[in-house]
Design a protein around this motif. Structure first.
Motif, PDB file in Angstrom:
ATOM      1  N   ASN A 117       0.824  -1.210   0.000  1.00  0.00           N
ATOM      2  CA  ASN A 117       0.000   0.000   0.000  1.00  0.00           C
ATOM      3  C   ASN A 117       0.860   1.263   0.000  1.00  0.00           C
ATOM      4  N   VAL A 118       2.042   1.164  -0.584  1.00  0.00           N
ATOM      5  CA  VAL A 118       2.976   2.288  -0.595  1.00  0.00           C
ATOM      6  C   VAL A 118       2.436   3.432  -1.453  1.00  0.00           C
ATOM      7  N   TYR A 119       2.901   4.624  -1.150  1.00  0.00           N
ATOM      8  CA  TYR A 119       2.623   5.814  -1.939  1.00  0.00           C
ATOM      9  C   TYR A 119       2.970   5.534  -3.401  1.00  0.00           C
ATOM     10  N   GLY A 120       2.038   5.785  -4.304  1.00  0.00           N
ATOM     11  CA  GLY A 120       2.175   5.388  -5.696  1.00  0.00           C
ATOM     12  C   GLY A 120       3.466   5.814  -6.376  1.00  0.00           C
ATOM     13  N   PRO A 121       3.874   7.104  -6.304  1.00  0.00           N
ATOM     14  CA  PRO A 121       5.125   7.504  -6.946  1.00  0.00           C
ATOM     15  C   PRO A 121       6.364   6.808  -6.390  1.00  0.00           C
ATOM     16  N   SER A 122       6.320   6.382  -5.124  1.00  0.00           N
ATOM     17  CA  SER A 122       7.436   5.618  -4.569  1.00  0.00           C
ATOM     18  C   SER A 122       7.543   4.263  -5.263  1.00  0.00           C
ATOM     19  N   LYS A 123       6.403   3.648  -5.517  1.00  0.00           N
ATOM     20  CA  LYS A 123       6.368   2.394  -6.267  1.00  0.00           C
ATOM     21  C   LYS A 123       6.897   2.622  -7.686  1.00  0.00           C
ATOM     22  N   ALA A 124       6.473   3.715  -8.307  1.00  0.00           N
ATOM     23  CA  ALA A 124       6.917   4.010  -9.670  1.00  0.00           C
ATOM     24  C   ALA A 124       8.425   4.227  -9.721  1.00  0.00           C
ATOM     25  N   GLU A 162       4.907   2.432   5.966  1.00  0.00           N
ATOM     26  CA  GLU A 162       3.902   3.498   5.888  1.00  0.00           C
ATOM     27  C   GLU A 162       2.868   3.269   6.973  1.00  0.00           C
ATOM     28  N   ALA A 163       2.498   4.325   7.670  1.00  0.00           N
ATOM     29  CA  ALA A 163       1.470   4.240   8.707  1.00  0.00           C
ATOM     30  C   ALA A 163       0.757   5.585   8.761  1.00  0.00           C
ATOM     31  N   ALA A 164      -0.463   5.669   8.355  1.00  0.00           N
ATOM     32  CA  ALA A 164      -1.255   4.597   7.761  1.00  0.00           C
ATOM     33  C   ALA A 164      -0.910   4.437   6.278  1.00  0.00           C
ATOM     34  N   GLY A 165      -1.358   3.306   5.685  1.00  0.00           N
ATOM     35  CA  GLY A 165      -1.042   3.041   4.299  1.00  0.00           C
ATOM     36  C   GLY A 165      -1.700   4.015   3.355  1.00  0.00           C
ATOM     37  N   SER A 166      -1.046   4.234   2.231  1.00  0.00           N
ATOM     38  CA  SER A 166      -1.547   5.195   1.259  1.00  0.00           C
ATOM     39  C   SER A 166      -2.899   4.760   0.707  1.00  0.00           C
ATOM     40  N   VAL A 167      -3.845   5.657   0.708  1.00  0.00           N
ATOM     41  CA  VAL A 167      -5.183   5.536   0.128  1.00  0.00           C
ATOM     42  C   VAL A 167      -6.101   4.634   0.939  1.00  0.00           C
TER      43      VAL A 167
END
Length: 419
Positions: A117-124, A162-167
């Motif tokens: 559930n990581v922040y999307g741009p971090s995944k990208a 992440e706490a809390a998870g993104s989205v």
């Protein structure tokens, strides 16, 4: 000692020279609620010896504007206090803070682990540049610590939390995740602390003897509070880790504008009051949404049925008050919540609901005075559909500082158009 320059004892007849080298200096005992703004690229040195002896890695003097002025030093120190750290680096955005960590601590052949559930741009970033440079990655289930344990190898160098998870706003068992990471001494533990903002919990003291190594923080959100500044920070406690990050920070030429620093300094004194106000309003609206049949699930860490509620309750300061009423709100939980629209509603209908909102504006980010809404396609964001989420379409709300009654009425009128 530098010889006295007598050539300028008499003013130049040229007005431009007089204005540039004007001798007046204001008195130094000025004090006011807001600090001064010192902007510079060039920094003057009193002598060649001073120029050669000053060192940019510590706040003992000034060498060049990119390495700091009194204004940025002040914000760095206040942010370290806010988050419970000792050192701070300022960068142009929250994503820039995440990128700085990766570029400084990872090399070819290393691996980074990220929550699913990581922040999307971090995944990208992991799937793009880091992969191109020979750095591998895996996604772990943040709600299953043993999944993280199974994925850590001798190649793992950084684990993101992440706490809390993104989205979706799941709250993980941070102490257990940290214990697992600490069994592998080569691992640096990084936390995206934007949601907690240094207020919900102390990331460097999660449990006795347990804390993260560094935090990345999007100052764009709560520290700024105005929705008009882009900035990020990396906070540490370990001097060697800080200097490693700072060397990369220097080589990348990362800098921030002092007018933006001024804006964050202006917003920071009210962050505790604003964070609490966002929190109270979000809990009230989340509780109201529980009674709406359009939603199959309401995601907010302070709600008893929310994924990871028990972990939030333990770490963030007390039992949850789902209604979010009263000034003495137990625990802290930011101003975000998400809803899962029942699967009977199509994506088109959910988009129409978002379009029908009037006070909630369509827009990314959060932490400012204006409430925001964004619909998300979770299937495109997750490696797998989380078992704790019901089927449907997810919408995230960032609650601003408007009257809660007005925001509730806005939600009700938009829901009324679904039929």
């Amino acid at each position: 000692m530098r010889p006295q320059d007598t050539s300028l004892d008499r003013p130049s007849p040229d007005l431009t020279t007089q204005l540039i080298h004007h001798p007046y200096r204001p008195p130094e005992d000025f004090a006011a609620p807001q600090p001064g703004v010192f902007k510079a690229s060039t920094v003057f040195f009193p002598s060649v010896a001073a120029m050669r002896s000053r060192e940019w890695k510590h706040k003992t003097g000034y060498t060049y504007g990119l390495h700091g002025t009194p204004t940025s030093y002040l914000l760095e120190e206040r942010l370290a206090t806010l988050e419970g750290g000792l050192q701070t680096l300022l960068v142009p955005s929250g994503l820039s803070a995440i990128a700085l960590v990766g570029l400084s601590l990872l090399a070819q052949g290393d691996e980074v682990l990220l929550p699913d559930n990581v922040y999307g741009p971090s995944k990208a970033l992991a799937e793009g540049e880091l992969k191109t440079w020979g750095i591998t990655h895996q996604f772990y289930d943040p709600m299953d610590p043993q999944d993280l344990a199974r994925r850590i190898t001798d190649r793992t160098r950084v684990v993101w939390l992440e706490a809390a998870g993104s989205v979706t706003l799941e709250f993980p068992d941070l102490p257990e995740l940290l214990r697992i990471c600490r069994a592998s001494p080569q691992v640096t533990v990084a936390l995206d602390n934007t949601w907690g903002a240094g207020l919900a919990f102390n990331a460097f003291d999660i449990a006795p003897g347990l804390g993260v190594d560094l935090t990345a923080h999007a100052l764009t959100k709560y520290p700024s509070g105005g929705g008009d500044v882009l900035m990020g920070s990396v906070v540490t406690r370990d001097e060697a880790l800080h200097l490693r990050l700072k060397n990369t920070h220097m080589r990348l030429g990362l800098g921030v504008g002092m007018n933006d620093v001024e804006a964050v300094l202006r917003g920071l004194p009210s962050i505790v009051l604003r964070y609490a106000a966002h929190d109270r309003a979000a809990r009230r609206l989340a509780h109201w949404c529980l009674d709406r049949t359009e939603f199959s699930q309401v995601l907010h860490p302070a709600l008893p049925d929310a994924p990871g509620h028990a972990h939030w309750k333990t770490l963030c300061g007390g039992a949850a008050d789902a209604a979010g009423s009263g000034p003495g709100l137990p625990g802290q939980a930011a101003g975000l919540f998400s809803v899962m629209f029942d699967a009977r509603y199509t994506g088109v209908q959910v988009d129409a609901f978002c379009d029908a909102l009037q006070l909630f504006k369509l827009g990314y980010s959060w932490g400012g005075p204006v409430s925001l809404v964004v619909p998300y396609d979770l299937n495109a964001m997750r490696e797998r559909w989380p078992a704790h989420l019901k089927p449907g379409t997810l919408v995230r709300f960032s609650v601003g500082l408007e009257a809660v009654e007005d925001l509730q009425a806005d939600l009700a009128q938009a829901l009324g158009r679904l039929s």
